[in-house]
Enzyme design. Structure first.
Site, PDB file in Angstrom:
ATOM      1  N   CYS A  29      -1.715   0.061  13.772  1.00 49.10           N
ATOM      2  CA  CYS A  29      -1.668   0.835  12.380  1.00 49.10           C
ATOM      3  C   CYS A  29      -2.633   1.938  11.986  1.00 49.10           C
ATOM      4  O   CYS A  29      -3.710   1.446  11.871  1.00 49.10           O
ATOM      5  CB  CYS A  29      -1.602  -0.776  11.299  1.00 49.10           C
ATOM      6  SG  CYS A  29      -1.235  -0.277   9.907  1.00 49.10           S
ATOM      7  N   CYS A  32      -4.046   0.994   8.465  1.00 45.61           N
ATOM      8  CA  CYS A  32      -4.028  -0.237   8.162  1.00 45.61           C
ATOM      9  C   CYS A  32      -5.917  -0.163   8.334  1.00 45.61           C
ATOM     10  O   CYS A  32      -6.620  -0.248   7.643  1.00 45.61           O
ATOM     11  CB  CYS A  32      -3.990  -1.054   9.422  1.00 45.61           C
ATOM     12  SG  CYS A  32      -2.120  -1.711   8.655  1.00 45.61           S
TER      13      CYS A  32
END
Length: 104
Positions: A29, A32
């Site tokens: 991600c 993230c």
């Protein structure tokens, strides 16, 4: 303080700290990864809150403690109990979340 889980033990961390903000993320991600250093800075500015990074794919039991459907998801816990969660990739939302936790 900021900690990154190395085992699937989020419930223990929640029981040991009164105010906790968990970032659920994953290695793949991008948002993230971009947010993690910002979360670390917020942790330094908010010592009364325990900040935790939990890999949602590696730690399924920890993931079950929130309703993680998208990443990154930020979950708020107070006294070990789930309070709220937000799916966001914006730093200003994280500051709002910190204010919400601080007011608990």
């Amino acid at each position: 303080m900021f900690v990154e889980l190395t085992e699937d033990n989020l419930s223990e961390v929640l029981n040991q700290n009164s105010k906790v903000l968990v970032q659920f993320g994953a290695g793949w991600c991008g948002n993230c990864r971009l947010l993690k250093p910002k979360v670390k800075r917020l942790a330094e500015a908010n010592p009364e809150i325990q900040f935790v990074y939990a890999d949602a794919e590696k730690f399924p039991e920890s993931r079950k403690l929130a309703e993680v459907t998208n990443l990154p998801t930020f979950a708020i816990y107070n006294q070990g109990q789930f309070v709220n969660q937000v799916v966001t990739s914006k730093e200003e939302h994280l500051k709002e979340i910190c204010n919400e936790i601080a007011s608990l």
